[in-house]
Write a protein that holds these residues in place. Structure first.
Motif, mmCIF file in Angstrom:
data_model
loop_
_atom_site.group_PDB
_atom_site.id
_atom_site.type_symbol
_atom_site.label_atom_id
_atom_site.label_comp_id
_atom_site.label_asym_id
_atom_site.label_seq_id
_atom_site.Cartn_x
_atom_site.Cartn_y
_atom_site.Cartn_z
ATOM 1 N N ARG A 219 9.410 3.461 0.545
ATOM 2 C CA ARG A 219 9.078 2.154 1.295
ATOM 3 C C ARG A 219 7.314 2.426 1.159
ATOM 4 O O ARG A 219 6.651 1.088 0.624
ATOM 5 N N LEU A 220 6.887 3.443 1.360
ATOM 6 C CA LEU A 220 5.197 3.443 1.288
ATOM 7 C C LEU A 220 4.837 3.382 -0.307
ATOM 8 O O LEU A 220 3.742 2.788 -0.579
ATOM 9 N N THR A 221 5.501 4.101 -1.225
ATOM 10 C CA THR A 221 5.130 3.887 -2.735
ATOM 11 C C THR A 221 5.272 2.504 -3.050
ATOM 12 O O THR A 221 4.295 1.888 -3.669
ATOM 13 N N ASN A 222 6.432 1.738 -2.549
ATOM 14 C CA ASN A 222 6.452 0.117 -2.952
ATOM 15 C C ASN A 222 5.211 -0.480 -2.383
ATOM 16 O O ASN A 222 4.634 -1.411 -2.969
ATOM 17 N N MET A 223 4.788 -0.199 -1.058
ATOM 18 C CA MET A 223 3.762 -0.816 -0.522
ATOM 19 C C MET A 223 2.464 -0.826 -1.359
ATOM 20 O O MET A 223 1.892 -1.566 -1.525
ATOM 21 N N LEU A 224 2.310 0.661 -1.983
ATOM 22 C CA LEU A 224 1.101 0.677 -2.593
ATOM 23 C C LEU A 224 0.962 0.100 -3.766
ATOM 24 O O LEU A 224 -0.013 -0.469 -4.374
ATOM 25 N N ARG A 225 2.235 -0.143 -4.430
ATOM 26 C CA ARG A 225 2.098 -0.791 -5.883
ATOM 27 C C ARG A 225 2.183 -2.372 -5.626
ATOM 28 O O ARG A 225 1.481 -3.112 -6.477
ATOM 29 N N GLU A 226 2.876 -2.925 -4.364
ATOM 30 C CA GLU A 226 2.954 -4.423 -4.271
ATOM 31 C C GLU A 226 1.949 -4.971 -3.631
ATOM 32 O O GLU A 226 1.881 -6.182 -3.419
ATOM 33 N N MET B 147 -7.189 6.580 -8.223
ATOM 34 C CA MET B 147 -6.416 6.128 -7.294
ATOM 35 C C MET B 147 -5.396 4.892 -7.768
ATOM 36 O O MET B 147 -4.309 5.028 -7.705
ATOM 37 N N ASP B 148 -5.927 4.036 -8.729
ATOM 38 C CA ASP B 148 -5.131 3.174 -8.984
ATOM 39 C C ASP B 148 -3.887 3.719 -9.991
ATOM 40 O O ASP B 148 -3.021 3.200 -10.193
ATOM 41 N N GLU B 149 -4.433 4.731 -10.663
ATOM 42 C CA GLU B 149 -3.522 5.384 -11.750
ATOM 43 C C GLU B 149 -2.441 6.114 -10.923
ATOM 44 O O GLU B 149 -1.364 5.937 -10.984
ATOM 45 N N LEU B 150 -3.085 6.777 -9.986
ATOM 46 C CA LEU B 150 -1.900 7.582 -9.008
ATOM 47 C C LEU B 150 -1.120 6.696 -8.377
ATOM 48 O O LEU B 150 0.152 7.077 -8.567
ATOM 49 N N VAL B 151 -1.429 5.464 -8.030
ATOM 50 C CA VAL B 151 -0.654 4.561 -7.308
ATOM 51 C C VAL B 151 0.638 4.155 -8.182
ATOM 52 O O VAL B 151 1.781 4.208 -7.815
ATOM 53 N N GLN B 152 0.402 3.945 -9.590
ATOM 54 C CA GLN B 152 1.207 3.598 -10.567
ATOM 55 C C GLN B 152 2.189 4.664 -10.989
ATOM 56 O O GLN B 152 3.306 4.491 -11.330
ATOM 57 N N THR B 153 1.566 6.018 -10.890
ATOM 58 C CA THR B 153 2.240 7.057 -11.553
ATOM 59 C C THR B 153 3.193 7.912 -10.812
ATOM 60 O O THR B 153 3.951 8.529 -10.979
ATOM 61 N N ALA B 154 2.426 8.101 -9.507
ATOM 62 C CA ALA B 154 3.085 9.134 -8.740
ATOM 63 C C ALA B 154 3.761 8.560 -7.594
ATOM 64 O O ALA B 154 3.825 7.271 -7.519
ATOM 65 N N ARG B 155 4.433 9.415 -6.791
ATOM 66 C CA ARG B 155 5.223 8.735 -5.585
ATOM 67 C C ARG B 155 4.885 9.590 -4.490
ATOM 68 O O ARG B 155 4.488 10.823 -4.379
ATOM 69 N N VAL B 156 5.005 8.847 -3.451
ATOM 70 C CA VAL B 156 5.015 9.532 -1.866
ATOM 71 C C VAL B 156 6.327 10.655 -1.985
ATOM 72 O O VAL B 156 7.352 9.881 -2.285
ATOM 73 N N ARG B 157 6.140 11.718 -1.566
ATOM 74 C CA ARG B 157 7.237 12.485 -0.979
ATOM 75 C C ARG B 157 7.041 13.095 0.508
ATOM 76 O O ARG B 157 5.773 13.602 0.744
ATOM 77 N N CYS C 5 -3.061 9.186 2.286
ATOM 78 C CA CYS C 5 -4.263 8.704 2.732
ATOM 79 C C CYS C 5 -4.636 7.528 2.163
ATOM 80 O O CYS C 5 -4.976 6.594 3.052
ATOM 81 N N GLU C 6 -4.250 7.101 1.019
ATOM 82 C CA GLU C 6 -4.607 5.711 0.631
ATOM 83 C C GLU C 6 -3.798 4.646 1.368
ATOM 84 O O GLU C 6 -4.255 3.552 1.654
ATOM 85 N N ALA C 7 -2.362 5.051 1.630
ATOM 86 C CA ALA C 7 -1.614 4.247 2.236
ATOM 87 C C ALA C 7 -2.054 3.919 3.705
ATOM 88 O O ALA C 7 -2.403 2.918 4.174
ATOM 89 N N THR C 8 -2.746 5.109 4.495
ATOM 90 C CA THR C 8 -3.307 4.948 5.877
ATOM 91 C C THR C 8 -4.476 3.637 5.572
ATOM 92 O O THR C 8 -4.872 2.996 6.389
ATOM 93 N N ALA C 9 -5.559 4.142 4.521
ATOM 94 C CA ALA C 9 -6.687 3.590 4.588
ATOM 95 C C ALA C 9 -6.356 1.837 4.437
ATOM 96 O O ALA C 9 -6.701 0.972 4.982
#
Ligand code: ARG
Length: 611
Positions: free
Chosen positions: A132-139, A513-523, A588-592
């Motif tokens: 859910r967090l990963t998707n929020m960061l992307r969308e 961060m933009d790249e990280l959001v697209q390539t990494a996932r929250v675990r 951190c990014e999702a919190t911000a």
């Protein structure tokens, strides 16, 4: 969420009574965690007990986090309702078990347990939360807007000061609270009309114009802009004369008739007064970043007579002691729609406005933001509008008065300036801003003038807004620059610092961060990571709760808790240089981002310069 015709919601006043459906009872997928869980439990209840189908699922945050994240509370009531029927379950626990047996697998839930007489505790799956967090960061966080508001036509009547009179702290509160409510609705996709119902009509204009006309030997035509430069002074002088001189009073009354009859010279003078006020109001709105559509009382003037005639013809209004009144059941006083001298007052305009808003503007929801002192007035107007049949059949219209308490000074009395006068709002805002400048300069000695200006505006005005919004709106609160500008505790300044600190963790990591959001996932592994993720994901519920009761402090509370939960995470979980670095940076990014979404709803600007 938009409930039946004029249904009251907590803390608000409304006209009619049918109970609102629980906010959680969403049937479609999407929406907040709570809405989604409720939808799943709805299916389970409907399947397990078809005879009870439609009974709204009640899902709330678990009051004991050690047992679960959410709980479903339907079993007891369902058991009660089925009692005595054939095959009725013997105990609430059996009802709960039957619901659980039908719970569809949505991937949301990792664990359920029964507690007490029949509560169902629900633990969310970590993978689900992480996704859910990963998707929020992307969308984007707007994908988390609560359901049920998109496309609704909502009128928020707020700010609404009076021309030529002081715009006082009450109007400031209305402006701040109304703007936040409008922002939350806009965030949820509602079609919001922000109306400034300014007091630009009425007998006081006769007095003002007559005074202007007589002050100058050449009459009204000789009046200059100076006459309206300080409307406060003009008003006071005119009022003093009005109170002292019977003959002036009579001439002022004639002036009202001339003005309302469309006399061009008088109309022009009235325009000048309105324009001067408008310029003053605009200074406040510019500082606060608030937009409004002006539709003052004068707009409804042509509708007043037809409205009253119609009410009289249909027997909704009746004559009483020379006035035309609507008597509503249970009220001590009638709603006066036309005074005994034939004049129309505040209530007449509000009746015409309700009608216009429902029938011409096609509002699904009308919200009025004023001090609590006007609660009785709005009670009467809503009840009068109901009696008049303004609420249409077959279309649900919700109507709320959002009342608020007083602003008090340090002495606990009504907030005044040192000289005992009403506080000028522009000065109040400027003061908040100038008091924070030193702090900004200390923290960022390298910042440019422009950056300092932006940061102190954001923090100063933000502090005033936050200090207002963080209180339950119906309570009175003490206005204190020291408290609101404090770096510690529940203030905008603290929150903005907390946000800046989190963004600097991300920045200092050197990762894109933009790249990280697209390539990494929250675990999620560590318990503090899970707690943080859960709190972030509950953002939608904070918005939902805020709109349910129209209580902005739900957002400040949520934001404050978010900083606390984040601090706990950051104390225990190393971010940069840990094996979990990528996922933790995403946290951190999702919190911000969630903090920024809160700032946005609260109308607080986040300065570009890191303070
Ligand atoms: N002008 C009014 C006041 O200063 C507030 C108007 C509120 N809105 C309304 N529709 N009555 O108290």
């Amino acid at each position: 969420m938009i409930s039946s015709a004029a249904a009251p919601s907590n803390g608000t006043v409304a006209a009619a009574a049918p109970a609102a459906a629980p906010a959680a009872a969403a049937t479609s997928a999407g929406g907040s965690l709570r809405q989604q869980l409720a939808a799943a439990f709805q299916m389970a209840i409907d399947t397990a007990f078809p005879a009870m189908a439609g009974e709204p699922a009640i899902v709330v945050a678990c009051n004991q986090p050690k047992f679960g994240d959410y709980q479903c509370n339907n079993a007891m009531a369902l058991h009660g309702k089925m009692k005595g029927k054939p095959d009725a379950p013997k105990a609430p626990r059996m009802v709960a078990e039957a619901i659980l047996a039908q719970l569809p697998d949505t991937g949301m839930v990792s664990e359920t347990s029964l507690a007490g007489p029949g509560f169902i505790n629900i633990r969310l799956s970590k993978d689900f939360l992480a996704d859910r967090l990963t998707n929020m960061l992307r969308e984007g966080i707007s994908s988390w807007a609560p359901r049920g508001f998109a496309g609704k036509r909502v009128i928020v009547d707020f700010s609404s000061p009076n021309v030529a009179k002081e715009m006082h702290v009450g109007h400031l509160r209305s402006t701040i609270i109304g703007d936040t409510i409008a922002r939350a609705l806009e965030f949820c996709g509602a079609d919001v009309l922000r109306l400034n119902h300014i007091g630009d009509w009425g007998t006081q204009f006769g007095m003002l114009i007559q005074y202007m006309a007589e002050k100058r030997p050449g009459g009204l035509n000789a009046a200059t802009d100076e006459d309206v430069a300080d409307l406060q002074l003009l008003y006071r002088a005119a009022k003093a004369r009005f109170d002292d001189e019977e003959e002036f009073k009579a001439r002022a009354r004639e002036a009202v008739t001339l003005l309302q009859g469309g006399n061009p010279e008088y109309q022009q003078a009235w325009q000048r007064i309105c324009d001067a006020s408008r310029r003053e109001f605009q200074k406040i709105y510019n500082r606060l970043g608030v937009t409004l559509t002006e539709r003052g009382e004068s707009f409804y003037n042509p509708m007043l007579k037809p409205v009253v005639d119609d009410l009289m013809e249909r027997g909704v209004a009746e004559e009483s002691e020379g006035a035309k009144c609507v008597f509503v059941e249970g009220a001590q006083i009638p709603l006066i729609v036309q005074k005994s001298d034939g004049g129309f007052g505040y209530a007449s305009t509000d009746m015409a406005a309700v009608k216009h808003r429902i029938h011409e503007e096609k509002a699904d929801w009308i919200i009025y933001v004023t001090d609590m002192g006007q609660a009785t007035h709005f009670d009467l107007v809503f009840a009068g509008a109901k009696k008049a049949g303004y609420f249409p059949e077959g279309r649900t219209v919700r109507i709320d008065h959002v009342g608020f308490g007083l602003v008090l000074g340090d002495d606990g009395k009504k907030f005044r300036s040192r000289s005992g006068d009403v506080v000028r709002l522009v000065e109040l805002l400027d003061e908040a801003k100038s008091r924070i400048v030193t702090t900004v300069k200390e923290r960022r000695p390298d910042a440019s003038e422009e950056e300092i200006e932006e940061a102190s505006m954001a923090m100063g005005y933000g502090a005033v807004k936050y200090a207002d919004l963080k209180n339950h709106r119906t309570t009175n609160y003490k206005f204190s620059y020291d408290d609101m500008l404090s770096m510690n505790g529940n203030t905008a300044v603290y929150q903005l610092y907390a946000h800046a600190r989190i963004t600097s963790i991300v920045r200092k990591s050197g990762r894109d961060m933009d790249e990280l959001v697209q390539t990494a996932r929250v675990r999620l592994g560590h318990e503090k990571e899970v707690a943080l993720a859960l709190h972030i994901a509950r953002f939608s519920e904070a918005v939902e709760d805020m709109l349910d009761d129209l209580l902005p402090h739900r957002i400040t509370e949520y934001l404050y808790d978010l900083s606390t939960v984040f601090n706990q995470f950051y104390t225990e979980c190393q971010v940069v240089g840990s094996p979990e670095e990528e996922s933790r940076l995403l946290l951190c990014e999702a919190t911000a981002r969630t903090m920024r979404a809160c700032f946005h709803l609260l109308g607080i600007h986040v300065p570009k310069c890191r303070i």
